[in-house]
Enzyme design. Sequence first.
Site, PDB file in Angstrom:
ATOM      1  N   ASP A  16      -3.773   3.420   8.561  1.00  0.00           N
ATOM      2  CA  ASP A  16      -2.104   3.809   7.715  1.00  0.00           C
ATOM      3  C   ASP A  16      -1.635   4.846   7.985  1.00  0.00           C
ATOM      4  OD1 ASP A  16      -2.298   1.180   6.929  1.00  0.00           O
ATOM      5  OD2 ASP A  16      -2.764   1.790   4.831  1.00  0.00           O
TER       6      ASP A  16
ATOM      7  N   HIS B 289      -7.136  -1.563   7.986  1.00  0.00           N
ATOM      8  CA  HIS B 289      -6.040  -0.941   8.685  1.00  0.00           C
ATOM      9  C   HIS B 289      -5.717   0.754   8.704  1.00  0.00           C
ATOM     10  CE1 HIS B 289      -3.951  -4.315   8.337  1.00  0.00           C
ATOM     11  NE2 HIS B 289      -4.035  -4.108   9.688  1.00  0.00           N
TER      12      HIS B 289
ATOM     13  N   GLU C  39      -1.976  -4.961  -1.653  1.00  0.00           N
ATOM     14  CA  GLU C  39      -1.871  -6.239  -0.846  1.00  0.00           C
ATOM     15  C   GLU C  39      -2.384  -7.497  -1.150  1.00  0.00           C
ATOM     16  OE1 GLU C  39       0.069  -4.974   1.714  1.00  0.00           O
ATOM     17  OE2 GLU C  39       0.688  -3.080   1.897  1.00  0.00           O
TER      18      GLU C  39
ATOM     19  N   HIS D 196       0.839  -1.232   0.073  1.00  0.00           N
ATOM     20  CA  HIS D 196       0.210   0.358   0.134  1.00  0.00           C
ATOM     21  C   HIS D 196       0.780   1.118   0.310  1.00  0.00           C
ATOM     22  CE1 HIS D 196      -4.869   0.949   1.022  1.00  0.00           C
ATOM     23  NE2 HIS D 196      -3.678   1.252  -0.247  1.00  0.00           N
TER      24      HIS D 196
ATOM     25  N   HIS E  22       3.700   0.562   4.671  1.00  0.00           N
ATOM     26  CA  HIS E  22       2.653   0.162   4.003  1.00  0.00           C
ATOM     27  C   HIS E  22       1.920   0.709   4.891  1.00  0.00           C
ATOM     28  CE1 HIS E  22       2.120  -4.202   5.201  1.00  0.00           C
ATOM     29  NE2 HIS E  22       2.960  -3.850   6.527  1.00  0.00           N
TER      30      HIS E  22
ATOM     31  N   ASP F 286      -7.571  -2.091  -0.520  1.00  0.00           N
ATOM     32  CA  ASP F 286      -6.431  -2.709  -0.042  1.00  0.00           C
ATOM     33  C   ASP F 286      -6.863  -4.533   0.397  1.00  0.00           C
ATOM     34  OD1 ASP F 286      -5.161  -4.138   2.027  1.00  0.00           O
ATOM     35  OD2 ASP F 286      -3.753  -3.010   2.717  1.00  0.00           O
TER      36      ASP F 286
ATOM     37  N   ASP G 168      -7.133  -6.705   2.252  1.00  0.00           N
ATOM     38  CA  ASP G 168      -7.604  -6.721   3.246  1.00  0.00           C
ATOM     39  C   ASP G 168      -8.894  -5.775   4.498  1.00  0.00           C
ATOM     40  OD1 ASP G 168      -6.389  -4.244   4.538  1.00  0.00           O
ATOM     41  OD2 ASP G 168      -4.886  -5.281   5.559  1.00  0.00           O
TER      42      ASP G 168
ATOM     43  N   ASP H 246     -10.084   0.040   3.619  1.00  0.00           N
ATOM     44  CA  ASP H 246      -8.939  -1.236   4.861  1.00  0.00           C
ATOM     45  C   ASP H 246      -9.328  -1.207   5.458  1.00  0.00           C
ATOM     46  OD1 ASP H 246      -6.251  -1.685   4.790  1.00  0.00           O
ATOM     47  OD2 ASP H 246      -5.182   0.196   4.196  1.00  0.00           O
TER      48      ASP H 246
END
Length: 311
Positions: free
Chosen positions: A132, A130, A276, A101, A145, A231, A233, A128
Amino acid sequence: MSSDPPRISLIGAPTDVGASCRGASMGPEALRVAGLAQALQRLGAEVVDCGNVGGPANPCLPPVRGFRHLAEVAQWARLVHAATYEQLAAGRLPLLLGGDHSMSIGSISAVARHCRANGRPLRVLWLDAHADFNTAQLTPSGNIHGMPVACLCGYGPAELTELGTAAPVLEPSQVRQIGIRSVDEGEKRFVHDVGIEVFDMRTIDEVGMRQVMELALGGLNPDTHLHVSFDVDFLDPDIAPGVGTPVRGGPSYREAQLCMEMLFDSGRLGSLDVVELNPALDVRNETARLAVSLLESLFGKTTLMRKSSER
């Protein structure tokens, strides 16, 4: 995005230099093998595969002053920025195939530069698990990332915050984060302090994906450029195992499809990252195939014809 068929340019960024888990460098090829270009062409899009950006190898070194591989990430980001800006200037929709990412620092800085040059407002949707939004002082790992949103908002090294023609690249008010469910403690406070609008999984549980997307897309005007940074994930690992940093409790298949369908309905999509994806951790490329299915919905695939009032 106009009513004309989209003119999509695929740009591969085959690197995991911003992550600690190896394998995201194989993500672009996995998406190609899963038939991404052909799927979009079946929907009427004009698709050109621009091939891969060629950046430095992953040196697999420990962090230095809070950053792992800063020089290498910065070089990749510059290359991705240039490739993305070239396609935007040609009137095409760049679709970045990651890669980890951190590559979105390059793509989004190019999008922001393009929007400034053309006087267009920009909205970034960050899908996402996360946030980030780590910095060298907050990060437990040094992996870049986990820092791209912070860098884009001006919190990071000059090599990453000053890409393009203005710094910071983004204001926090331009970002909406969706699906968040894993945030480091210091990072959590920082996100709150800067005022990024976050629709975490509890919000999705409480009000549903439809209302979250209505809120995230609220206020767009006909000239707004919408960038989606996806992303993989973001998805629940039960349906998308092929990622390096899985977090349980993400959106289901139907929630993710609704998210993508509503993004298409907005009519504003101008650029896109898919990052990702880690084939080394996948099962028979099923996560790549799922990503392609979701991207089909993002570009207009539906089960039934709908009246305009329903969209």
